[in-house]
Design a protein around this motif. Structure first.
Motif, PDB file in Angstrom:
ATOM      1  N   GLU A   1      -4.946  11.532 -17.414  1.00 48.72           N
ATOM      2  CA  GLU A   1      -6.102  10.635 -17.334  1.00 48.72           C
ATOM      3  C   GLU A   1      -5.840   9.477 -16.373  1.00 48.72           C
ATOM      4  O   GLU A   1      -6.723   9.065 -15.611  1.00 48.72           O
ATOM      5  N   PHE A   2      -4.644   8.968 -16.414  1.00 43.18           N
ATOM      6  CA  PHE A   2      -4.313   7.821 -15.571  1.00 43.18           C
ATOM      7  C   PHE A   2      -4.334   8.172 -14.093  1.00 43.18           C
ATOM      8  O   PHE A   2      -4.767   7.362 -13.255  1.00 43.18           O
ATOM      9  N   ILE A   3      -3.923   9.368 -13.745  1.00 47.78           N
ATOM     10  CA  ILE A   3      -3.835   9.731 -12.334  1.00 47.78           C
ATOM     11  C   ILE A   3      -5.215   9.831 -11.691  1.00 47.78           C
ATOM     12  O   ILE A   3      -5.365   9.647 -10.479  1.00 47.78           O
ATOM     13  N   LYS A   4      -6.245  10.071 -12.496  1.00 53.30           N
ATOM     14  CA  LYS A   4      -7.613  10.077 -11.965  1.00 53.30           C
ATOM     15  C   LYS A   4      -8.015   8.669 -11.530  1.00 53.30           C
ATOM     16  O   LYS A   4      -8.620   8.483 -10.468  1.00 53.30           O
ATOM     17  N   THR A   5      -7.674   7.688 -12.353  1.00 44.88           N
ATOM     18  CA  THR A   5      -7.960   6.287 -11.987  1.00 44.88           C
ATOM     19  C   THR A   5      -7.189   5.881 -10.742  1.00 44.88           C
ATOM     20  O   THR A   5      -7.719   5.173  -9.863  1.00 44.88           O
ATOM     21  N   VAL A   6      -5.941   6.311 -10.662  1.00 43.06           N
ATOM     22  CA  VAL A   6      -5.119   5.986  -9.493  1.00 43.06           C
ATOM     23  C   VAL A   6      -5.729   6.571  -8.229  1.00 43.06           C
ATOM     24  O   VAL A   6      -5.828   5.888  -7.197  1.00 43.06           O
ATOM     25  N   ALA A   7      -6.147   7.828  -8.292  1.00 41.32           N
ATOM     26  CA  ALA A   7      -6.710   8.499  -7.115  1.00 41.32           C
ATOM     27  C   ALA A   7      -7.974   7.790  -6.636  1.00 41.32           C
ATOM     28  O   ALA A   7      -8.165   7.579  -5.421  1.00 41.32           O
ATOM     29  N   LEU A   8      -8.845   7.393  -7.573  1.00 39.40           N
ATOM     30  CA  LEU A   8     -10.097   6.729  -7.199  1.00 39.40           C
ATOM     31  C   LEU A   8      -9.829   5.375  -6.562  1.00 39.40           C
ATOM     32  O   LEU A   8     -10.371   5.053  -5.484  1.00 39.40           O
ATOM     33  N   ASN A   9      -9.001   4.566  -7.190  1.00 41.91           N
ATOM     34  CA  ASN A   9      -8.710   3.235  -6.654  1.00 41.91           C
ATOM     35  C   ASN A   9      -7.944   3.296  -5.344  1.00 41.91           C
ATOM     36  O   ASN A   9      -8.194   2.494  -4.429  1.00 41.91           O
TER      37      ASN A   9
ATOM     38  N   LEU B   1       0.831  -1.208   0.000  1.00 38.55           N
ATOM     39  CA  LEU B   1       0.000   0.000   0.000  1.00 38.55           C
ATOM     40  C   LEU B   1       0.865   1.256   0.000  1.00 38.55           C
ATOM     41  O   LEU B   1       0.526   2.259  -0.647  1.00 38.55           O
ATOM     42  N   HIS B   2       1.996   1.194   0.703  1.00 39.66           N
ATOM     43  CA  HIS B   2       2.923   2.337   0.723  1.00 39.66           C
ATOM     44  C   HIS B   2       3.510   2.586  -0.666  1.00 39.66           C
ATOM     45  O   HIS B   2       3.685   3.745  -1.078  1.00 39.66           O
ATOM     46  N   ILE B   3       3.796   1.507  -1.410  1.00 39.99           N
ATOM     47  CA  ILE B   3       4.306   1.657  -2.769  1.00 39.99           C
ATOM     48  C   ILE B   3       3.288   2.369  -3.648  1.00 39.99           C
ATOM     49  O   ILE B   3       3.644   3.222  -4.472  1.00 39.99           O
ATOM     50  N   LEU B   4       2.027   2.053  -3.461  1.00 42.27           N
ATOM     51  CA  LEU B   4       0.975   2.732  -4.234  1.00 42.27           C
ATOM     52  C   LEU B   4       0.911   4.215  -3.875  1.00 42.27           C
ATOM     53  O   LEU B   4       0.750   5.068  -4.753  1.00 42.27           O
ATOM     54  N   ARG B   5       1.048   4.518  -2.601  1.00 42.47           N
ATOM     55  CA  ARG B   5       1.001   5.930  -2.188  1.00 42.47           C
ATOM     56  C   ARG B   5       2.189   6.705  -2.766  1.00 42.47           C
ATOM     57  O   ARG B   5       2.015   7.809  -3.306  1.00 42.47           O
ATOM     58  N   ILE B   6       3.390   6.140  -2.625  1.00 41.15           N
ATOM     59  CA  ILE B   6       4.586   6.804  -3.134  1.00 41.15           C
ATOM     60  C   ILE B   6       4.513   6.967  -4.641  1.00 41.15           C
ATOM     61  O   ILE B   6       4.868   8.033  -5.198  1.00 41.15           O
TER      62      ILE B   6
END
Length: 576
Positions: free
Chosen positions: A400-408, A366-371
């Motif tokens: 566009e991709f960062i929107k998907t990242v933020a939601l997930n 989860l930390h890797i996803l945050r970083i």
């Protein structure tokens, strides 16, 4: 000759440097700062006024000039006098030596202040050195058809092992440098770069020293080896490492976020199942009753037990049969008295998956996803702040991709917090500390117990089947013996009946033998008594030789009495 001439020039230069002190700068060091003091002015002309002293640079804070013969001043500042080195320049580029340079501010009181490597240059063959360690590599390419061997020189300045591994990576990519550059600029919209190779490419990002060496030979691009040329062209991309990291994060994001969601959901559901299961509570109640009944003294009269005790039930074995354990008896008791408890597996369906989750590793993922999300935002801001290059799709794709990242990421964060709360509640319900016990250990205890309980129940079922099979075989053996006895008796009855038929025949044969004996006797008597012989001949002619009754009847039919033997003999003789 050239080597000797260069060495002579080096020697002359070094002598001049040491001789008058000209050109020997003095460096003042303090921490990480170094200040150079210019050399003194040339001597004044004869008869002229003395030259004014040169204006010296302001000393850095805390630094003190070291006077000849004076003791070193106290404090951390140290004065180191560095002379200018006359290192011969190679006639062609050489291979690099991957060393770590010692900072100049750490030279004081080290062996390096006493070393003069310029003496070595007089003793070694520099021409031979250049030939052996030239940056130009010679490779032989054979043409079997023409039998021509052509030699080609390649320039390589990076470490040999690193260059070899980089070349192997490029052979796996099966893409040219221009294709790789295009894929990076388009954020690999065609998925030309596999995910695993994208991560491998991060190992071969040009380092600053490699970039500096490659820039020196940028004009020899056509002569560079494949790995050198790759690193050189990649170093031309703005923020190459950051862009490559963003691409790798994009390629692996779905896999990572899916894995985190699955692990989080498994622990969450397993925690709820263990917390809510009534069958599990009933099973623990039965085990507690067994334990308090078996234990006495300090070990008895317990109000509860730690969950680790569940997997010790099978260690208690029966005194009459070592193959039977307390766990077998527990399963048998549940089957006879508490059959609903045996359905406990349906209550704890997600325990096995949760037993594979390590909370530390999950938090790390989860930390890797945050970083990765933060780095993506930072790189996106960088590209927004600079002029956009033609054909560069980074800004559009990443926006566009960062929107998907933020939601997930938001969904995963919420699920993770909910999972932690339920896991803590489940641990607390059984008197365990969620911080001290990992999910893989906590749920692993229940999973191991469920597996052992299922095996114990299977042993019981197999034992029952074996007993039933033995009873069936015993019953079948009894039936077989009964049938065999019945068949034997039936056969004996038939033999008796046949024997009863055989006996009258034997009696008849014996009677016949007796009659035949009577006939013989009569013949013997005939010799003694001719009259009786005549009677026998008459009987034979009449066919009544085998029956006395028939003889009597014939006698009566002729009207002869038993006493008129002479008349009978006469008639017989007549018929004869």
């Amino acid at each position: 000759m050239e080597t000797q001439q260069r060495l002579s020039e080096m020697s002359a230069t070094r002598g001049a440097t040491r001789g008058g002190g000209n050109g020997a700068p003095v460096l003042l060091t303090n921490g990480s700062s170094t200040t150079a003091v210019p050399p003194p002015p040339p001597p004044a002309a004869p008869g002229g006024p003395p030259a004014p002293p040169p204006p010296g640079p302001p000393p850095p804070p805390g630094s003190v000039l070291k006077a000849p013969g004076a003791p070193p001043p106290p404090g951390p500042a140290t004065l180191v006098q560095l002379r200018k080195k006359n290192i011969p320049k190679p006639s062609a580029p050489l291979k690099s030596f991957n060393w770590a340079k010692l900072p100049e501010n750490k030279l004081a009181s080290t062996v390096w202040t006493e070393i003069d490597e310029e003496k070595v240059y007089r003793l070694i063959d520099l021409e031979e050195f250049e030939q052996i360690f030239s940056a130009y590599q010679r490779q032989e390419d054979s043409n079997e058809d023409l039998k021509i061997i052509s030699k080609k020189r390649e320039l390589s300045v990076i470490d040999g092992r690193r260059a070899q591994n980089c070349t192997i990576l490029l052979s796996k990519l099966k893409m040219g440098n221009s294709e790789i550059v295009r894929a990076l600029r388009n954020m690999d919209d065609r998925d030309d770069i596999p995910q695993d190779l994208c991560e491998q490419m991060l190992k071969y990002v040009p380092m600053p020293e490699e970039k500096a060496m490659l820039d020196e030979h940028g004009h020899e691009l056509d002569q560079m080896a494949r790995a050198d040329r790759y690193l050189y062209e990649m170093s031309r991309i703005v923020h190459y490492e950051e862009r490559l990291k963003a691409l790798c994060f994009k390629k692996k994001f779905v896999e990572r976020v899916t894995d985190v969601k699955l692990k989080t959901n498994s622990v969450n559901k397993a925690s709820k199942e263990i917390y809510r299961s009534k069958r599990l509570k009933k099973l623990l109640e039965i085990i507690l009753a067994f334990g308090n009944f078996m234990n006495r003294g300090q070990r008895g009269n317990a109000v509860g037990f730690k969950v680790t005790s569940l997997n010790k039930i099978a260690d208690t074995k029966s005194s009459s049969d070592s193959g039977v354990t307390l766990l077998h008896y527990l399963m048998e008791t549940c089957e006879r008295k508490f059959s609903d408890v045996l359905k406990i597996h349906s209550d704890l369906e997600h325990v096995r998956e949760a037993a594979k989750v390590n909370m530390t590793e999950l938090e790390k993922d989860l930390h890797i996803l945050r970083i990765g999300f933060k780095d993506l935002e930072k790189e996106l801001e960088f590209h927004r702040s600079r002029p956009r290059d033609a054909g560069d799709k980074f800004l559009h794709v990443v926006s566009e991709f960062i929107k998907t990242v933020a939601l997930n990421l938001s969904e995963v964060e919420d699920a993770f917090q909910d999972m932690k709360q339920w896991y803590e509640r489940a641990c607390k319900l059984f008197g365990e500390d969620a911080k001290a016990m990992q999910p893989e250990e906590f749920f692993g205890i229940f999973d191991q117990f469920l597996v052992a309980a299922a095996e114990a129940k299977m042993d019981n079922d197999n034992y029952k089947k074996k007993q039933e099979e033995e009873k069936r075989k015993a019953k079948a053996e009894i039936e077989r013996r009964k049938k065999l006895e019945k068949d034997r008796n039936k056969k004996a009855g038939k033999e008796d009946k046949e024997q009863s038929k055989i006996v009258p025949k034997q009696q008849q044969q014996q009677q016949q033998q007796q009659k035949n004996g009577n006939v013989v006797n009569r013949i013997d008597n005939k010799e003694k008594n001719p009259g009786e012989f005549d009677d026998l001949i008459s009987a034979l002619r009449a066919g009544d030789v085998f029956g006395e009754e028939m003889s009597k009847k014939r006698t009566k039919r002729n009207g002869i009495g038993s006493g008129n033997k002479a008349t009978s003999r006469e008639r017989t003789g007549f018929r004869k």
